[in-house]
Design a protein around this motif. Structure first.
Motif, mmCIF file in Angstrom:
data_model
loop_
_atom_site.group_PDB
_atom_site.id
_atom_site.type_symbol
_atom_site.label_atom_id
_atom_site.label_comp_id
_atom_site.label_asym_id
_atom_site.label_seq_id
_atom_site.Cartn_x
_atom_site.Cartn_y
_atom_site.Cartn_z
ATOM 1 N N GLU A 1 0.806 -1.216 0.000
ATOM 2 C CA GLU A 1 0.000 0.000 0.000
ATOM 3 C C GLU A 1 0.845 1.274 0.000
ATOM 4 O OE1 GLU A 1 -2.548 -0.264 3.328
ATOM 5 O OE2 GLU A 1 -3.678 -2.013 2.589
ATOM 6 N N GLY A 2 2.159 1.122 -0.056
ATOM 7 C CA GLY A 2 3.036 2.289 -0.108
ATOM 8 C C GLY A 2 3.440 2.832 1.237
ATOM 9 N N ASN A 3 3.091 2.136 2.326
ATOM 10 C CA ASN A 3 3.465 2.578 3.671
ATOM 11 C C ASN A 3 4.833 2.035 4.049
ATOM 12 O OD1 ASN A 3 0.914 3.851 4.019
ATOM 13 N ND2 ASN A 3 0.008 1.876 4.561
ATOM 14 N N GLU A 4 5.585 2.826 4.809
ATOM 15 C CA GLU A 4 6.913 2.399 5.248
ATOM 16 C C GLU A 4 6.793 1.305 6.306
ATOM 17 O OE1 GLU A 4 10.859 4.264 7.469
ATOM 18 O OE2 GLU A 4 9.408 5.590 6.465
ATOM 19 N N ILE A 5 7.578 0.229 6.146
ATOM 20 C CA ILE A 5 7.547 -0.907 7.071
ATOM 21 C C ILE A 5 8.579 -0.670 8.170
ATOM 22 C CG2 ILE A 5 7.897 -3.390 7.315
ATOM 23 C CD1 ILE A 5 7.079 -3.723 4.432
ATOM 24 N N ASP A 6 8.124 -0.673 9.412
ATOM 25 C CA ASP A 6 9.028 -0.510 10.554
ATOM 26 C C ASP A 6 9.680 -1.862 10.860
ATOM 27 O OD1 ASP A 6 10.356 0.021 12.885
ATOM 28 O OD2 ASP A 6 8.728 1.138 13.801
ATOM 29 N N PRO A 7 11.027 -1.992 10.777
ATOM 30 C CA PRO A 7 11.681 -3.283 11.059
ATOM 31 C C PRO A 7 11.434 -3.789 12.474
ATOM 32 C CG PRO A 7 13.203 -1.722 10.014
ATOM 33 C CD PRO A 7 11.981 -0.949 10.392
ATOM 34 N N ARG A 8 10.998 -2.890 13.399
ATOM 35 C CA ARG A 8 10.769 -3.288 14.787
ATOM 36 C C ARG A 8 9.377 -3.857 15.014
ATOM 37 N NH1 ARG A 8 11.946 2.542 17.188
ATOM 38 N NH2 ARG A 8 10.424 2.923 15.534
ATOM 39 N N GLU A 9 8.525 -3.829 13.972
ATOM 40 C CA GLU A 9 7.112 -4.189 14.162
ATOM 41 C C GLU A 9 6.946 -5.613 14.695
ATOM 42 O OE1 GLU A 9 3.008 -4.541 11.476
ATOM 43 O OE2 GLU A 9 4.814 -3.567 10.652
ATOM 44 N N GLU A 10 7.650 -6.583 14.078
ATOM 45 C CA GLU A 10 7.504 -7.982 14.502
ATOM 46 C C GLU A 10 8.013 -8.184 15.930
ATOM 47 O OE1 GLU A 10 8.769 -12.492 12.992
ATOM 48 O OE2 GLU A 10 9.409 -10.708 11.880
ATOM 49 N N LEU A 11 9.135 -7.538 16.279
ATOM 50 C CA LEU A 11 9.676 -7.658 17.634
ATOM 51 C C LEU A 11 8.700 -7.083 18.662
ATOM 52 C CD1 LEU A 11 12.048 -8.300 19.570
ATOM 53 C CD2 LEU A 11 12.911 -6.003 19.088
ATOM 54 N N VAL A 12 8.109 -5.930 18.360
ATOM 55 C CA VAL A 12 7.152 -5.318 19.284
ATOM 56 C C VAL A 12 5.946 -6.230 19.476
ATOM 57 C CG1 VAL A 12 5.557 -3.382 19.564
ATOM 58 C CG2 VAL A 12 7.886 -2.961 18.787
ATOM 59 N N ARG A 13 5.473 -6.853 18.397
ATOM 60 C CA ARG A 13 4.317 -7.740 18.508
ATOM 61 C C ARG A 13 4.620 -8.932 19.418
ATOM 62 N NH1 ARG A 13 3.841 -8.715 13.665
ATOM 63 N NH2 ARG A 13 4.578 -10.858 13.493
ATOM 64 N N HIS A 14 5.813 -9.520 19.252
ATOM 65 C CA HIS A 14 6.197 -10.650 20.122
ATOM 66 C C HIS A 14 6.337 -10.212 21.573
ATOM 67 C CE1 HIS A 14 6.551 -13.607 17.029
ATOM 68 N NE2 HIS A 14 7.517 -12.965 16.375
ATOM 69 N N LEU A 15 6.888 -9.021 21.796
ATOM 70 C CA LEU A 15 7.047 -8.532 23.164
ATOM 71 C C LEU A 15 5.693 -8.302 23.832
ATOM 72 C CD1 LEU A 15 10.018 -6.014 22.851
ATOM 73 C CD2 LEU A 15 9.965 -8.083 24.237
ATOM 74 N N LEU A 16 4.741 -7.745 23.085
ATOM 75 C CA LEU A 16 3.406 -7.508 23.654
ATOM 76 C C LEU A 16 2.705 -8.815 23.987
ATOM 77 C CD1 LEU A 16 2.190 -4.581 21.364
ATOM 78 C CD2 LEU A 16 2.885 -4.447 23.751
ATOM 79 N N GLU A 17 2.853 -9.833 23.095
ATOM 80 C CA GLU A 17 2.251 -11.141 23.379
ATOM 81 C C GLU A 17 2.896 -11.779 24.607
ATOM 82 O OE1 GLU A 17 2.611 -13.495 19.904
ATOM 83 O OE2 GLU A 17 1.112 -12.390 18.746
ATOM 84 N N TYR A 18 4.233 -11.689 24.691
ATOM 85 C CA TYR A 18 4.931 -12.274 25.835
ATOM 86 C C TYR A 18 4.520 -11.577 27.132
ATOM 87 C CZ TYR A 18 8.686 -13.759 28.926
ATOM 88 O OH TYR A 18 9.393 -14.270 29.986
#
Length: 248
Positions: free
Chosen positions: A82-99
């Motif tokens: 969609e043309g939005n910039e992908i934050d490389p930290r996104e996956e790490l943040v998601r795992h941290l929130l789940e943990y």
């Protein structure tokens, strides 16, 4: 005079990351990767100095942090469909929130378990006394032991021994490279001549890890505006120059 060094033990790498975030009051949605990577690697180095074996999941998260850091140093960000910039930290943040979510639930369950252990169940006193007397009677226990049971126990013990003896082990190898050291090395090479080609830089140390550290060092030097790149024709054909030489 002796000194005793104590380090806190963490259940896993995400537990360690959450500790750094809560200690420094960081925003979990905007993690400073460079700072938290340095803290994480320093903790692993302390474990190695104390001859404490570092689990593989800690090494995996350390590699993930370095990969995210290198992506954030790249001048061209990744873009989604969609043309939005992908934050490389996104996956790490998601795992941290789940943990963090599961950790809070586990703490509640642990408190409930501790409360249950504090309670004593009501039982049949006569039956409990009889059970205790049977366990204390060593002769009664020995009467039920035969050669087959002894051989069975011996086989189970030997199987556990073989399993422990053949358990795979891993050893962490500390490479003699740092990004700061490679930056100084590149600037020193540039001070000896007007230009430095990328191919010449690789030839100085063709080790795969050295090439990676040199590439990351080039990215940081570009970001800090200490060097510039002059592109040539062909694959991987470019030269490095210090910016003050370009200005002259």
């Amino acid at each position: 005079m002796s000194f005793e060094i104590k380090l806190p033990l963490f259940e896993g790498p995400f537990d360690l990351l959450l500790f750094f975030i809560e200690r420094d009051e960081l925003d979990i949605y905007d993690i400073p990767i460079s700072k938290i990577s340095n803290d994480f690697l320093d903790y692993l180095k302390h474990l190695e100095r104390l001859n404490i074996e570092v689990a593989s999941e800690f090494i995996l998260v350390a590699a993930t942090l370095m990969r995210i850091k290198s992506k954030m140093l790249l001048p061209r960000p990744q873009i989604d469909e969609e043309g939005n910039e992908i934050d490389p930290r996104e996956e790490l943040v998601r795992h941290l929130l789940e943990y963090k979510k599961y950790k809070s639930v586990l703490q509640q369950l642990a408190d409930m378990e501790a409360g249950m252990f504090d309670k004593e169940k009501r039982g049949n006193a006569k039956k409990e006394v009889k059970t205790l007397s049977e366990t204390i009677n060593v002769e009664a226990e020995l009467q039920n032991v035969d050669l087959y049971k002894l051989l069975k126990v011996y086989r189970e013990v030997m199987a556990k021994y073989e399993l422990e003896k053949n358990k795979p082990t891993h050893r962490v190898v500390q490479y003699p490279y740092t990004i700061t050291g490679q930056k100084d090395f590149i600037l020193t090479k540039l001070g000896m001549g007007a230009r430095l080609s990328f191919a010449e830089l690789i030839d100085t140390d063709p080790n795969k890890i050295a090439v990676i550290f040199n590439f990351l060092a080039i990215l940081e030097l570009l970001q800090n505006a200490e060097i510039t790149i002059i592109l040539g024709e062909g694959f991987n054909n470019f030269w490095l120059e210090r910016l003050e030489k370009v200005a002259e």
